[in-house]
Every structure is written in structure tokens, then in C-alpha cells.
Scaffold this active site. Structure first.
Site, mmCIF file in Angstrom:
data_model
loop_
_atom_site.group_PDB
_atom_site.id
_atom_site.type_symbol
_atom_site.label_atom_id
_atom_site.label_comp_id
_atom_site.label_asym_id
_atom_site.label_seq_id
_atom_site.Cartn_x
_atom_site.Cartn_y
_atom_site.Cartn_z
ATOM 1 N N CYS B 10 0.843 -1.190 0.000
ATOM 2 C CA CYS B 10 0.000 0.000 0.000
ATOM 3 C C CYS B 10 0.891 1.257 0.000
ATOM 4 C CB CYS B 10 -0.907 -0.014 1.225
ATOM 5 S SG CYS B 10 -0.006 -0.242 2.763
ATOM 6 N N CYS B 13 3.127 1.695 2.958
ATOM 7 C CA CYS B 13 4.268 0.774 3.043
ATOM 8 C C CYS B 13 5.419 1.305 2.193
ATOM 9 C CB CYS B 13 3.892 -0.618 2.545
ATOM 10 S SG CYS B 13 2.303 -1.200 3.115
#
Lengths: 318, 77
Positions: B10, B13
Site C-alpha cells: 500500500c 508501506c
């Protein structure tokens, strides 16, 4: 206490800008100033407090809290913890696996997964600031009931076989739950407020601007004709319209407030907002990594029907 | 030294990975930053909220986009 923002908007609109009362433009400007100042004040203060509370409930703790509880109690707790546990849709998969691995029943896991995005602090702040505490409270409680109810139904359907097979093989390690000092909690909360505001400020401004135009220019009772309680299709249509608006809850709520003042009934309004927050296409895509499509369809179907039902009930009572 | 970034990929991240690399550079450390996206491995660390950060096999934090400064603290400690 929130009167102060009305007074502020009075001063800016009538005295600084010198606009005359009663005009469409004046009303729109006044609405915009009052609501932006109020909402941003509430967002910063309330999200900060919520983040402090959240720092006490990391998902790892929620998980151990829910494991091995009586089924009904677990549903209620899961829905309530959904409100305070930090959740973002990209964490949905590890969270789901973590719950299932701890032996938390599937239905209870869904109660959590439904309440967490639906009853979130941004929606509650906007509802409180724009509609008042009564509607915010109604939203909070109906949201919890929807999550508990839909979770119980999913649990009763015994759909464990529609969870992706690899999920059952994953064994979770033991991580220490980090203990935070107060200084760290405050830091965490500050960062959280900044992260949320960065994501939503533009939507909030845009939503309030559109809402202001609606307030200023759309005739009273305009919507009563088309979307009033006498139109039985209004609730399902509102729910279907709400689904693609996900992640824009911040922008949608100010518009909805304006629409409600033009005759959109409470039940339809609630159903629409719940559809915006609870049913999101991106989240379904993410969850499809851990759920087979039969289970996703069932989940979406049950939540949709429950929300529509909530809409009808409120339209009927009020 | 080995730094692992736990997360399915995501935006947060990716941002954490960038911060970790920056922290390593600023401290002038010899360290490799590696992304772990496989769910089984993430869960094996006991992390339920992504992104998470692991230094030499030990979970240093999860569920938050840690800043460069915070990661520096983790690497020193």
C-alpha cells in the site's frame, strides 16, 4: 459552545465583506465560513482525542480481547472495538487473518470489519458538527447495530469454506505489544491528525462549498418532491449511489447535510451515508485476497440489505 | 544489518520503505532494506497492522508510517 462559529461567520460575512442578509450569495458565504471553521476545529480536536484513545487499543490487543468470548458478547465487543481500533483498508487482510487465526468466529470478525470503516471518527465529527449530537448518536448506534446484526447473520451461514484456503495454514508469531509512554501517545496522535487532515482537507472544503451553494440556491423542499418518504425507491437508490463515493465520506457529508435541509428524509440520509462509508469497492478488492467471491458477495449483500432496512425504518418512524 | 518492511504494497508501506532507506543513508549504515509482501511471512512476525518494520528479525513497530527520525532511533537502539 459551537455558537462561537456562527458569531464568527456573522462578523466576517456582514461586517468585513459587507454582504446584506437575505441574499442567496450571503447565505452561501455565511454557511461556508461557519462550517469550515467549525469543522476544522472539531476535526483537529476530536481526532486528536480519538487517536490518544486508539493508542491504547492496537489490533493485537483487540484480538486477544475478543478471543474466547461468549458469541453474542463477542459480536457487541467486536463492533464497539471497531470504532476505536486503528484500521485502514490496506491492513484489512492481516487483520482478518490475525482474527481468524486466534479462533475468533468468522461472524464476529465481520462485525469488526463492518463497524471499523463505517463508524469512524471523521464521519462522526462531521455529523456532530453539521447535524448536531443527536444525529451523530443515532448514526453511531445504528452503525453498531448494523455491524452486530450483519455479523451474526454471516456467522449463522457457516461460510468458513469460502475463506481462501491458505488463510487457515498461516500461523501467527507472537509480537510484543509495544507499550507507549504518554509522550509517544501524544506524538502518535499528532501524526495521526496530520495524516488524516492531509488526506481529507480538500474533500471537506469541496463538500462544504457545494453544500453552501445548495443551501443558498436550491429551493426549500425541493427534494421532498422527488426523494421524500412517499417514494419507496429513494432508499435503495441512495444506497447504490453511495457505494462509489467511498473515501469521500468527508466530502459527502456536508453535501448531504445541505440536501437534508432541502427535504431529504432522515432514513434516506442515514442509509446513504452508511453506504458511502461501509461499502467500498477498493476494500472488496483487497479482501478478495482472503475471501472467495461467494463470501464477498454475501457480505456486500447482507450489509446492503441491512442498510436499506435501516433507511426504511427511520423514514417510517419520523 | 537487515531491515524488513512488512506490508502488502500500500502507499504507506512504500513511504515507510523510502523513510527507512533515508534513515540508513543519513546514519551511513551498511544495511539492506527489503520489502516483505507475502501475508504468511508478515503474520509470522505477529504483525496485524501494516506497515511494520523489522530490524534483524525483531519487530520494531507496526501500524504507523514511522518518520526518518523514528527509524534512526530504532536503528541505533
Amino acid at each position: 459552545m459551537l455558537k462561537i462559529f456562527t458569531i464568527l461567520a456573522d462578523i466576517i460575512t456582514y461586517q468585513w465583506f459587507g454582504l446584506e442578509k437575505g441574499h442567496h450569495l450571503t447565505e452561501a458565504v455565511h454557511f461556508f465560513i461557519e462550517d469550515t471553521t467549525k469543522i476544522f476545529f472539531l476535526l483537529v480536536t476530536i481526532i486528536f482525542v480519538v487517536a490518544i484513545i486508539r493508542s491504547f487499543f492496537p489490533p493485537e490487543r483487540t484480538r486477544s480481547f475478543l478471543a474466547g468470548k461468549n458469541l453474542f458478547v463477542a459480536h457487541v465487543l467486536a463492533a464497539a472495538l471497531g470504532v476505536v481500533t486503528p484500521f485502514c483498508s490496506c491492513s484489512a487482510c492481516p487483520l482478518f487473518i490475525g482474527f481468524v487465526e486466534a479462533g475468533i468466529p468468522l461472524g464476529v470478525t465481520f462485525s469488526f470489519l463492518i463497524s471499523s470503516p463505517m463508524v469512524n471518527e471523521v464521519a462522526l465529527v462531521l455529523l456532530f458538527g453539521l447535524f448536531g449530537w443527536k444525529i451523530a448518536a443515532i448514526y453511531l448506534f445504528t452503525g453498531l447495530i448494523v455491524a452486530i446484526f450483519a455479523g451474526i447473520i454471516i456467522g449463522k451461514l457457516n461460510m468458513e469454506r469460502y475463506v481462501a484456503d491458505y488463510v487457515w495454514e498461516i500461523r501467527m508469531g507472537q509480537a510484543e505489544i509495544p507499550t507507549m509512554t504518554w509522550k509517544e501517545r501524544i506524538q502518535y496522535a499528532k501524526g495521526y491528525v496530520r495524516e488524516i487532515l492531509k488526506k481529507i482537507w480538500l474533500y471537506v472544503l469541496g463538500g462544504i462549498a457545494v453544500g453552501a451553494l445548495v443551501h443558498g440556491y436550491v429551493p426549500e423542499d425541493f427534494l421532498l418532491k422527488y426523494a421524500g418518504p412517499s417514494n419507496p425507491l429513494a432508499v435503495p437508490v441512495a444506497v447504490i449511489l453511495g457505494v462509489p463515493l467511498y473515501s469521500n465520506a468527508a466530502g459527502v457529508i456536508p453535501i448531504v447535510e445541505a440536501l437534508m435541509s432541502k427535504g431529504l428524509p432522515l432514513g434516506t440520509t442515514l442509509a446513504f451515508m452508511m453506504a458511502v462509508t461501509a461499502l467500498s469497492f477498493p476494500e472488496m478488492v483487497i479482501l478478495s485476497q482472503v475471501l472467495k467471491k461467494q463470501l464477498i458477495m454475501t457480505f456486500v449483500g447482507i450489509v446492503t440489505v441491512t442498510i436499506i432496512f435501516v433507511g426504511y425504518i427511520f423514514n417510517f418512524i419520523i | 544489518m537487515k531491515i524488513e518492511i512488512l506490508g502488502p504494497g500500500c502507499p504507506r508501506c512504500q513511504a515507510l520503505e523510502a523513510n527507512a532507506k533515508e534513515a540508513v543513508k543519513e546514519l551511513g549504515l551498511e544495511a539492506e532494506v527489503e520489502k516483505v509482501t507475502e501475508m504468511g511471512k508478515i503474520m509470522a512476525y505477529g504483525v496485524m497492522s501494516t506497515p511494520g518494520i523489522v530490524v534483524d528479525g525483531k519487530v520494531k513497530g507496526s501500524g504507523k508510517l514511522f518518520s526518518v527520525e523514528e527509524i534512526k532511533e530504532m536503528l541505533k537502539g
